[in-house]
Design a protein around this motif. Structure first.
Motif, PDB file in Angstrom:
ATOM      1  N   THR A   6       0.849  -1.183   0.000  1.00 12.25           N
ATOM      2  CA  THR A   6       0.000   0.000   0.000  1.00 12.25           C
ATOM      3  C   THR A   6       0.888   1.238   0.000  1.00 12.25           C
ATOM      4  OG1 THR A   6      -0.120   0.013   2.435  1.00 12.25           O
ATOM      5  CG2 THR A   6      -1.885  -1.136   1.240  1.00 12.25           C
ATOM      6  N   ASP A   7       0.304   2.362  -0.349  1.00 15.04           N
ATOM      7  CA  ASP A   7       1.020   3.639  -0.288  1.00 15.04           C
ATOM      8  C   ASP A   7       0.851   4.186   1.115  1.00 15.04           C
ATOM      9  OD1 ASP A   7       2.177   6.100  -0.600  1.00 15.04           O
ATOM     10  OD2 ASP A   7       0.686   6.877  -2.007  1.00 15.04           O
ATOM     11  N   GLY A   8       1.856   3.962   1.961  1.00 11.93           N
ATOM     12  CA  GLY A   8       1.769   4.366   3.360  1.00 11.93           C
ATOM     13  C   GLY A   8       0.865   3.420   4.140  1.00 11.93           C
ATOM     14  N   ILE A   9       0.698   3.708   5.433  1.00 12.40           N
ATOM     15  CA  ILE A   9      -0.235   2.946   6.268  1.00 12.40           C
ATOM     16  C   ILE A   9      -1.643   3.379   5.887  1.00 12.40           C
ATOM     17  CG2 ILE A   9      -1.008   2.409   8.593  1.00 12.40           C
ATOM     18  CD1 ILE A   9       1.768   1.374   8.101  1.00 12.40           C
ATOM     19  N   PRO A  10      -2.454   2.472   5.390  1.00  8.01           N
ATOM     20  CA  PRO A  10      -3.783   2.886   4.915  1.00  8.01           C
ATOM     21  C   PRO A  10      -4.722   3.256   6.048  1.00  8.01           C
ATOM     22  CG  PRO A  10      -3.591   0.510   4.838  1.00  8.01           C
ATOM     23  CD  PRO A  10      -2.238   1.035   5.211  1.00  8.01           C
ATOM     24  N   THR A  11      -5.762   3.980   5.695  1.00 11.83           N
ATOM     25  CA  THR A  11      -6.813   4.348   6.638  1.00 11.83           C
ATOM     26  C   THR A  11      -8.161   3.986   6.013  1.00 11.83           C
ATOM     27  OG1 THR A  11      -6.929   6.584   5.706  1.00 11.83           O
ATOM     28  CG2 THR A  11      -5.459   6.251   7.597  1.00 11.83           C
ATOM     29  N   GLY A  12      -9.215   4.199   6.750  1.00 14.74           N
ATOM     30  CA  GLY A  12     -10.556   4.013   6.210  1.00 14.74           C
ATOM     31  C   GLY A  12     -10.830   2.603   5.738  1.00 14.74           C
ATOM     32  N   ALA A  13     -11.493   2.498   4.581  1.00 18.03           N
ATOM     33  CA  ALA A  13     -11.934   1.202   4.070  1.00 18.03           C
ATOM     34  C   ALA A  13     -10.769   0.277   3.737  1.00 18.03           C
ATOM     35  CB  ALA A  13     -12.809   1.405   2.837  1.00 18.03           C
ATOM     36  N   VAL A  14      -9.679   0.815   3.215  1.00 14.13           N
ATOM     37  CA  VAL A  14      -8.533  -0.021   2.858  1.00 14.13           C
ATOM     38  C   VAL A  14      -7.918  -0.633   4.113  1.00 14.13           C
ATOM     39  CG1 VAL A  14      -6.256  -0.088   1.774  1.00 14.13           C
ATOM     40  CG2 VAL A  14      -8.070   1.275   0.752  1.00 14.13           C
ATOM     41  N   ALA A  15      -7.810   0.151   5.176  1.00 13.15           N
ATOM     42  CA  ALA A  15      -7.285  -0.363   6.441  1.00 13.15           C
ATOM     43  C   ALA A  15      -8.199  -1.444   7.000  1.00 13.15           C
ATOM     44  CB  ALA A  15      -7.128   0.773   7.451  1.00 13.15           C
ATOM     45  N   ASP A  16      -9.490  -1.216   6.917  1.00 10.28           N
ATOM     46  CA  ASP A  16     -10.449  -2.202   7.428  1.00 10.28           C
ATOM     47  C   ASP A  16     -10.358  -3.501   6.628  1.00 10.28           C
ATOM     48  OD1 ASP A  16     -12.639  -2.642   9.379  1.00 10.28           O
ATOM     49  OD2 ASP A  16     -13.799  -3.002   7.555  1.00 10.28           O
ATOM     50  N   TYR A  17     -10.190  -3.377   5.325  1.00 15.40           N
ATOM     51  CA  TYR A  17     -10.046  -4.547   4.454  1.00 15.40           C
ATOM     52  C   TYR A  17      -8.777  -5.330   4.815  1.00 15.40           C
ATOM     53  CZ  TYR A  17      -9.540  -7.122  -0.001  1.00 15.40           C
ATOM     54  OH  TYR A  17      -9.386  -8.081  -0.970  1.00 15.40           O
ATOM     55  N   LEU A  18      -7.684  -4.631   5.075  1.00 13.49           N
ATOM     56  CA  LEU A  18      -6.451  -5.300   5.479  1.00 13.49           C
ATOM     57  C   LEU A  18      -6.609  -5.993   6.835  1.00 13.49           C
ATOM     58  CD1 LEU A  18      -3.502  -2.957   4.430  1.00 13.49           C
ATOM     59  CD2 LEU A  18      -3.891  -5.308   3.713  1.00 13.49           C
ATOM     60  N   ARG A  19      -7.348  -5.365   7.738  1.00  9.86           N
ATOM     61  CA  ARG A  19      -7.615  -6.022   9.023  1.00  9.86           C
ATOM     62  C   ARG A  19      -8.350  -7.337   8.813  1.00  9.86           C
ATOM     63  NH1 ARG A  19      -9.374  -0.676  10.441  1.00  9.86           N
ATOM     64  NH2 ARG A  19      -7.706   0.456  11.533  1.00  9.86           N
ATOM     65  N   PHE A  20      -9.294  -7.331   7.886  1.00  8.69           N
ATOM     66  CA  PHE A  20     -10.031  -8.544   7.559  1.00  8.69           C
ATOM     67  C   PHE A  20      -9.093  -9.617   7.005  1.00  8.69           C
ATOM     68  CE2 PHE A  20     -11.948 -10.962   4.050  1.00  8.69           C
ATOM     69  CZ  PHE A  20     -12.897 -11.705   4.759  1.00  8.69           C
ATOM     70  N   ILE A  21      -8.201  -9.233   6.089  1.00  7.92           N
ATOM     71  CA  ILE A  21      -7.259 -10.179   5.478  1.00  7.92           C
ATOM     72  C   ILE A  21      -6.362 -10.819   6.531  1.00  7.92           C
ATOM     73  CG2 ILE A  21      -5.190 -10.278   3.998  1.00  7.92           C
ATOM     74  CD1 ILE A  21      -6.648  -8.230   2.166  1.00  7.92           C
ATOM     75  N   LEU A  22      -5.922 -10.026   7.501  1.00 10.82           N
ATOM     76  CA  LEU A  22      -5.012 -10.511   8.541  1.00 10.82           C
ATOM     77  C   LEU A  22      -5.735 -11.189   9.705  1.00 10.82           C
ATOM     78  CD1 LEU A  22      -2.639  -7.408   8.590  1.00 10.82           C
ATOM     79  CD2 LEU A  22      -2.075  -9.681   7.696  1.00 10.82           C
ATOM     80  N   SER A  23      -7.050 -11.098   9.717  1.00  8.03           N
ATOM     81  CA  SER A  23      -7.845 -11.703  10.794  1.00  8.03           C
ATOM     82  C   SER A  23      -7.900 -13.213  10.630  1.00  8.03           C
ATOM     83  CB  SER A  23      -9.265 -11.135  10.767  1.00  8.03           C
ATOM     84  OG  SER A  23      -9.983 -11.678   9.657  1.00  8.03           O
ATOM     85  N   PRO A  24      -8.325 -13.943  11.684  1.00  8.93           N
ATOM     86  CA  PRO A  24      -8.504 -15.394  11.539  1.00  8.93           C
ATOM     87  C   PRO A  24      -9.426 -15.758  10.378  1.00  8.93           C
ATOM     88  CG  PRO A  24      -8.541 -14.790  13.855  1.00  8.93           C
ATOM     89  CD  PRO A  24      -8.508 -13.497  13.087  1.00  8.93           C
ATOM     90  N   GLU A  25     -10.458 -14.960  10.124  1.00  8.96           N
ATOM     91  CA  GLU A  25     -11.359 -15.244   9.010  1.00  8.96           C
ATOM     92  C   GLU A  25     -10.637 -15.104   7.669  1.00  8.96           C
ATOM     93  OE1 GLU A  25     -15.665 -13.807   7.129  1.00  8.96           O
ATOM     94  OE2 GLU A  25     -14.822 -12.770   8.866  1.00  8.96           O
TER      95      GLU A  25
END
Length: 290
Positions: A244-263
């Motif tokens: 990503t370009d920098g540490i993302p925020t908003g929807a992109v950050a939330d999407y990355l949290r989902f990717i890294l989550s157990p789900e």
């Protein structure tokens, strides 16, 4: 009139910032495409107003798109190169790396091929052209027809570094656009050999032969199973990345949290890849503030 124009500009900016529709652009690695499509589907279906547009084309394609500001996320099956990092710096882009899965590279041949095992040295010879007939490694007396990826592919680059040790591929290698193309070619070619992501090979395991690989001649040969890859026994394995370009925020950050989550990591496993260690996922989540 100037006040009216200014007021209109503020109103338009307000509408954009409060729009319910969010589109995340994600592009790059063909190896990651299977997982990325599943991540996008599972994430978006539970979140109204979010659309994730996923595309392939190779790791290099995704990285160039990130540098050019065309995507929010670049998928890559390799680390960014020094020249790509330099180009990003010139463009004012600050790439941040996220490790999201572990993958192995399967070596496949036609099911009629009697060869079951190959060493890394033999693979190097096959792909640099110093070994040209199957009889040279214990097979039939027939030419070896080599299939690989195009130069924009992260798998192409990884294989070149890991197997060819930075050397050149043989000039007559058939460069294919994607993993699926290599599988199809080897199915039809009795003398063919190719390298593909583990998930692609597993999906067609009844149509191709997946070779066991030895790191060295005198060592044990291992198949590219999930257990062997996770335990480090299989010699052709690597991390898969998002940039990503920098540490993302908003929807992109939330999407990355989902990717890294157990789900999100469950999706990785279901797709035939290896989830990252949980401690690594937690460390990356902490960078996202999650």
């Amino acid at each position: 009139m100037l006040l009216l124009i200014a007021a209109l500009a503020v109103y338009v900016a307000y509408l954009i910032s409060h729009s319910e529709g969010v589109v995340i652009q994600q592009r790059g690695s063909d190896t990651l495409l299977i997982i990325a499509e599943r991540w996008a589907y599972e994430y978006a279906k539970g979140r109204s107003g979010v659309e994730i547009v996923v595309g392939g084309g190779g790791s290099g394609t995704g990285i160039v798109a990130l540098i050019n500001g065309e995507v929010d996320i670049a998928d890559a099956s390799r680390k960014m190169k020094a020249e790509e990092l330099q180009a990003a710096k010139k463009a004012g882009v600050k790439p941040v790396e996220w490790k999201v899965a572990i993958d192995g590279i399967s070596i496949i041949v036609n099911r009629e091929n009697p060869i079951d095992v190959v060493t890394l040295d033999q693979l190097r010879g096959i792909y640099n052209g110093s070994i040209r007939r199957w009889s040279e490694i214990g097979g039939i007396d027939a030419p070896i027809v080599v299939y690989g990826r195009q130069s924009t592919s992260g798998t192409y680059q990884y294989f070149r570094e890991r197997v060819l040790r930075g050397g050149d591929y043989r000039r007559d290698m058939n460069q294919m656009a994607g993993n699926a193309d290599i599988v199809e070619a080897v199915i039809k070619d009795p003398y063919g050999i190719g390298y593909v992501g583990v998930a692609y090979a597993e999906e067609r395991a009844d149509e191709v032969k997946i070779l066991r690989v030895k790191a060295e001649k005198n060592l044990e040969a291992y198949p590219p199973t999930r257990e062997n890859i996770a335990e480090g026994r299989y010699p052709l394995a690597r991390y898969l990345y998002l940039y990503t370009d920098g540490i993302p925020t908003g929807a992109v950050a939330d999407y990355l949290r989902f990717i890294l989550s157990p789900e999100g990591q469950r999706i990785v496993e279901e797709a035939g890849y290896i989830p990252i260690p949980r401690e690594l996922a937690e460390e990356q989540l902490s960078r996202l503030g999650g």
